[in-house]
Design an enzyme around this catalytic site. Structure first.
Site, PDB file in Angstrom:
ATOM      1  N   ASP A 116      28.313  29.405  11.941  1.00 27.99           N
ATOM      2  CA  ASP A 116      27.701  29.259  13.266  1.00 27.99           C
ATOM      3  C   ASP A 116      26.947  27.923  13.335  1.00 27.99           C
ATOM      4  O   ASP A 116      26.167  27.610  12.415  1.00 27.99           O
ATOM      5  CB  ASP A 116      26.740  30.452  13.457  1.00 27.99           C
ATOM      6  CG  ASP A 116      26.159  30.541  14.850  1.00 27.99           C
ATOM      7  OD1 ASP A 116      26.838  30.120  15.811  1.00 27.99           O
ATOM      8  OD2 ASP A 116      25.027  31.064  14.983  1.00 27.99           O
ATOM      9  N   HIS A 117      27.164  27.170  14.388  1.00 25.97           N
ATOM     10  CA  HIS A 117      26.465  25.887  14.598  1.00 25.97           C
ATOM     11  C   HIS A 117      26.537  24.949  13.407  1.00 25.97           C
ATOM     12  O   HIS A 117      25.519  24.348  13.009  1.00 25.97           O
ATOM     13  CB  HIS A 117      24.991  26.114  14.967  1.00 25.97           C
ATOM     14  CG  HIS A 117      24.797  26.742  16.306  1.00 25.97           C
ATOM     15  ND1 HIS A 117      25.059  26.095  17.483  1.00 25.97           N
ATOM     16  CD2 HIS A 117      24.393  27.998  16.648  1.00 25.97           C
ATOM     17  CE1 HIS A 117      24.809  26.915  18.508  1.00 25.97           C
ATOM     18  NE2 HIS A 117      24.418  28.077  18.028  1.00 25.97           N
ATOM     19  N   ASP A 149      29.336  22.054  15.947  1.00 21.97           N
ATOM     20  CA  ASP A 149      28.446  21.857  17.082  1.00 21.97           C
ATOM     21  C   ASP A 149      27.989  20.402  17.151  1.00 21.97           C
ATOM     22  O   ASP A 149      27.081  19.999  16.423  1.00 21.97           O
ATOM     23  CB  ASP A 149      27.238  22.803  16.977  1.00 21.97           C
ATOM     24  CG  ASP A 149      26.334  22.685  18.190  1.00 21.97           C
ATOM     25  OD1 ASP A 149      26.594  21.804  19.039  1.00 21.97           O
ATOM     26  OD2 ASP A 149      25.366  23.458  18.291  1.00 21.97           O
ATOM     27  N   GLU A 180      31.364  23.248  21.080  1.00 20.40           N
ATOM     28  CA  GLU A 180      30.406  23.530  22.166  1.00 20.40           C
ATOM     29  C   GLU A 180      30.318  22.339  23.097  1.00 20.40           C
ATOM     30  O   GLU A 180      30.241  21.195  22.667  1.00 20.40           O
ATOM     31  CB  GLU A 180      29.026  23.848  21.575  1.00 20.40           C
ATOM     32  CG  GLU A 180      27.983  24.148  22.648  1.00 20.40           C
ATOM     33  CD  GLU A 180      26.666  24.665  22.075  1.00 20.40           C
ATOM     34  OE1 GLU A 180      26.705  25.467  21.121  1.00 20.40           O
ATOM     35  OE2 GLU A 180      25.617  24.246  22.578  1.00 20.40           O
ATOM     36  N   HIS A 187      19.025  30.343  23.465  1.00 21.22           N
ATOM     37  CA  HIS A 187      18.780  30.890  22.125  1.00 21.22           C
ATOM     38  C   HIS A 187      17.331  31.376  22.004  1.00 21.22           C
ATOM     39  O   HIS A 187      16.423  30.771  22.569  1.00 21.22           O
ATOM     40  CB  HIS A 187      18.992  29.805  21.058  1.00 21.22           C
ATOM     41  CG  HIS A 187      20.432  29.424  20.865  1.00 21.22           C
ATOM     42  ND1 HIS A 187      20.889  28.137  21.014  1.00 21.22           N
ATOM     43  CD2 HIS A 187      21.513  30.170  20.524  1.00 21.22           C
ATOM     44  CE1 HIS A 187      22.191  28.102  20.757  1.00 21.22           C
ATOM     45  NE2 HIS A 187      22.596  29.318  20.471  1.00 21.22           N
ATOM     46  N   ASN A 211      27.453  35.948  20.958  1.00 24.11           N
ATOM     47  CA  ASN A 211      26.605  35.771  19.768  1.00 24.11           C
ATOM     48  C   ASN A 211      25.241  36.447  19.921  1.00 24.11           C
ATOM     49  O   ASN A 211      24.548  36.237  20.918  1.00 24.11           O
ATOM     50  CB  ASN A 211      26.348  34.282  19.553  1.00 24.11           C
ATOM     51  CG  ASN A 211      27.558  33.550  19.031  1.00 24.11           C
ATOM     52  OD1 ASN A 211      28.656  34.099  18.976  1.00 24.11           O
ATOM     53  ND2 ASN A 211      27.368  32.305  18.636  1.00 24.11           N
TER      54      ASN A 211
HETATM   55  P1  13P Z   1      20.238  34.706  20.117  1.00 20.55           P
HETATM   56  O1  13P Z   1      19.372  34.502  18.914  1.00 20.55           O
HETATM   57  O2  13P Z   1      19.574  34.341  21.379  1.00 20.55           O
HETATM   58  O3  13P Z   1      20.857  36.041  20.122  1.00 20.55           O
HETATM   59  O4  13P Z   1      21.452  33.648  19.972  1.00 20.55           O
HETATM   60  C1  13P Z   1      22.323  33.765  18.903  1.00 20.55           C
HETATM   61  C2  13P Z   1      23.324  32.680  18.902  1.00 20.55           C
HETATM   62  O5  13P Z   1      23.733  32.191  19.926  1.00 20.55           O
HETATM   63  C3  13P Z   1      23.872  32.273  17.596  1.00 20.55           C
HETATM   64  O6  13P Z   1      24.705  31.177  17.704  1.00 20.55           O
END
Ligand code: 13P
Length: 281
Positions: free
Chosen positions: A81-82, A103, A133, A177, A227
């Site tokens: 992720d990211h 990202d 993204e 987020h 997510n």
């Molecule tokens: P949240 O922490 O707002 O649920 O977002 C999670 C997210 O987008 C992980 O990439």
């Protein structure tokens, strides 16, 4: 079973539901996700940020994630992720991650395209799917932080997809987020318009705190991956605080972690229902 990100998202795209993607950093967190997914007979994506990898260790998270997925009764993809640094993508590939996010959304359009292309070229040789993204999602997720939101423009998304050949696209449509300060507003029309132009899995980030009916509406509009991170963290913390307050003399951490795991599992089940991924495994 451990499967590719491509496989779970292809099915979601075809059948018009979303695969929930939950972040994990430790065993209890991961068990809650897998238990919830098995109970609901749902495919799921387990994902790690670079911050989680720094916290737990790359090899350690690889063993934990892959081991849990291989033992699970439902399809599970292991996703970065990211990811912002190419070295994380390369190591994740080597250690068996089955899906990657690059990202570069903080860069200008052309730079974002060039960075995404680089990762896509490497990942596609190995048949690993890549999420990119476009636009800026407000809030903070580990290494990624922004005070402002810049919504994804439809024509930019089309151009970006054509130039990068990414497999899925995270779009900025109003979510943020972390913990929401105000009312959540999602531009559902924008999701629909982007989906009409590029029929690939679209990804909703920052989904904690978004009411379940809105998640459902986002899925109907064309989102295929959602997510969740903060809500799991908050459920964990709340259950832990409550247990410790009620049982100040308990020092066996297994007794403390058990209600935390249950609380996180409840969140997982709720989100699976909102994504309409139950009974899709
Ligand atoms: P949240 O922490 O707002 O649920 O977002 C999670 C997210 O987008 C992980 O990439």
């Amino acid at each position: 079973m451990l499967v590719s990100g491509k496989e779970v998202l292809r099915d979601a795209l075809e059948k018009k539901y979303a695969v929930p993607a939950f972040n994990f950093t430790n065993m209890e967190n991961l068990q809650a996700i897998i238990d919830g997914a098995e109970e609901m007979n749902s495919p799921v994506i387990i994902q790690t940020t670079q911050g989680a990898i720094r916290y737990a260790g790359f090899e350690y998270l690889a063993d934990l994630g892959k081991g849990a997925a291989q033992r699970a009764k439902v399809p599970i993809a292991l996703h970065l992720d990211h990811g912002t640094d190419l070295e994380y993508h390369l190591k994740a590939i080597r250690l068996g991650w089955t899906s990657l996010m690059i990202d570069a959304s903080k860069c200008d359009f052309e730079t974002n395209v060039n960075i995404v292309r680089q990762v896509v070229e490497i990942a596609h040789v190995l048949d690993i799917s890549v999420e990119a993204e476009l636009g800026v999602i407000a809030g903070k997720e580990d290494d990624i932080e922004s005070d402002v939101a810049i919504y994804t423009e439809v024509q930019d998304a089309v151009k970006f997809y054509n130039e990068t050949n990414c497999d899925s696209l995270a779009i900025a449509v109003g979510t943020a987020h972390g913990v929401y300060k105000g009312e959540v507003k999602i531009d559902f029309d924008r999701i629909r318009e982007i989906k009409q132009e590029i029929n690939i899995p679209l990804v909703l980030h920052g989904s904690s705190g978004v009411p379940e009916y809105m998640i459902g509406k986002a899925v109907e509009s064309g989102i295929n991956k959602v997510n969740f991170d903060t809500e799991l963290k908050l459920a964990n913390l709340k259950a832990m605080t409550k247990f410790i307050e009620e049982n100040p003399n308990v020092y066996d951490v297994r007794k403390i972690f058990k209600p935390c795991r249950n609380a996180m599992k409840e969140v997982v089940i709720k989100k699976i229902k909102a994504c309409k991924s139950d009974n899709k495994s």
